[in-house]
Design an enzyme around this catalytic site. Sequence first.
Site, PDB file in Angstrom:
ATOM      1  N   LYS A  71       1.111   4.204  -2.911  1.00 20.53           N
ATOM      2  CA  LYS A  71       0.774   5.609  -2.653  1.00 20.53           C
ATOM      3  C   LYS A  71       1.998   6.507  -2.877  1.00 20.53           C
ATOM      4  O   LYS A  71       1.859   7.631  -3.368  1.00 20.53           O
ATOM      5  CB  LYS A  71       0.223   5.771  -1.236  1.00 20.53           C
ATOM      6  CG  LYS A  71      -1.102   5.017  -1.006  1.00 20.53           C
ATOM      7  CD  LYS A  71      -2.216   5.519  -1.907  1.00 20.53           C
ATOM      8  CE  LYS A  71      -3.577   4.953  -1.533  1.00 20.53           C
ATOM      9  NZ  LYS A  71      -4.662   5.460  -2.379  1.00 20.53           N
TER      10      LYS A  71
ATOM     11  N   TYR B 114       0.841  -1.209   0.000  1.00 17.06           N
ATOM     12  CA  TYR B 114       0.000   0.000   0.000  1.00 17.06           C
ATOM     13  C   TYR B 114       0.874   1.257   0.000  1.00 17.06           C
ATOM     14  O   TYR B 114       0.658   2.195  -0.779  1.00 17.06           O
ATOM     15  CB  TYR B 114      -0.903  -0.045   1.233  1.00 17.06           C
ATOM     16  CG  TYR B 114      -1.905   1.076   1.350  1.00 17.06           C
ATOM     17  CD1 TYR B 114      -3.053   1.103   0.548  1.00 17.06           C
ATOM     18  CD2 TYR B 114      -1.723   2.105   2.272  1.00 17.06           C
ATOM     19  CE1 TYR B 114      -3.986   2.131   0.676  1.00 17.06           C
ATOM     20  CE2 TYR B 114      -2.654   3.125   2.408  1.00 17.06           C
ATOM     21  CZ  TYR B 114      -3.789   3.129   1.603  1.00 17.06           C
ATOM     22  OH  TYR B 114      -4.710   4.146   1.733  1.00 17.06           O
TER      23      TYR B 114
END
Length: 249
Positions: free
Chosen positions: A160, A156
């Site tokens: 990002k 994740y």
Amino acid sequence: MTETSELAGAVAIVTGGSRGIGLGIAQELARAGAGIAVVARDGERAAAAAAELGGDGHAAYPCDIADARACTKTVRAVESGQGPVAILVNNAGITRDNIVLRLKDDDWSRVIDTNLGGAFNMIRAVTRGMMKRRAGSIVNVTSVIGLMGNAGQANYAASKAGLHGLTKSVARELASRNIRCNAVAPGFIRTDMTAGLPESQVEELKGRIPAGRLGEPGDVAGVVRFLAGPGAGYITGQIIAVDGGMTMQ
Ligand code: NAP
């Protein structure tokens, strides 16, 4: 107080607009006068969200943003059904958390392909039209985790952080065509994504947030509305944390 409608007549695609932060963004942009294209995998929920926005200027498009062809088809459908896309909000995202040693190939690729690849697919699909019209605003919803990293979220965090690089590169590439690209990096916001956090962890988190509370979708939506609209006409390539002060330096 009277509501301004600075986005009147503009068409805005909001990926993941069917719930959580994306729904908050869709509602806020609709209040500003935009026609919303709600994009999500679950077509029924997307249609319900579009209907909830009221009026007939909104529509739903079932689409998996990790599928590049589906994104191209979706943008074509939006442009023929609702009109030229002025605003793209890349909000859809997923988590598949685990420590690095236990992350499966699929946990890695699904998160990267959705959060980073999906935003790229959508940006590429809207760019030609925006370049022709010499106008457009792209807002990517990233995360403070992309700035700080987080144990148990390597996939994740990488997706990002990648989005931050994508944001700045697109901003540099398209600024001369009057297309802006910015990112909003939320902290911890109350949605389905954070609903599973144990109360003890929520209390611990609050202790690390100067504002002393988790955020709400509306906290993020107001900033996206600003970045999407004319008030932010000279802002591009920026990453704005919406996190109650958690990551201030
Ligand atoms: P959420 O409640 O889980 O909603 C996710 C949305 O994305 C849903 O509309 C979902 O619809 C859609 N989506 C997921 N995968 C998709 C795909 N492959 N194609 C199309 N749509 C897809 O999440 P949220 O908390 O609102 O988060 C929204 C964004 O903010 C995400 O990018 C997330 O990383 C970011 N964020 C959230 C927080 C937080 O604390 N909540 C903090 C920082 C950043 P379907 O399932 O129907 O596809």
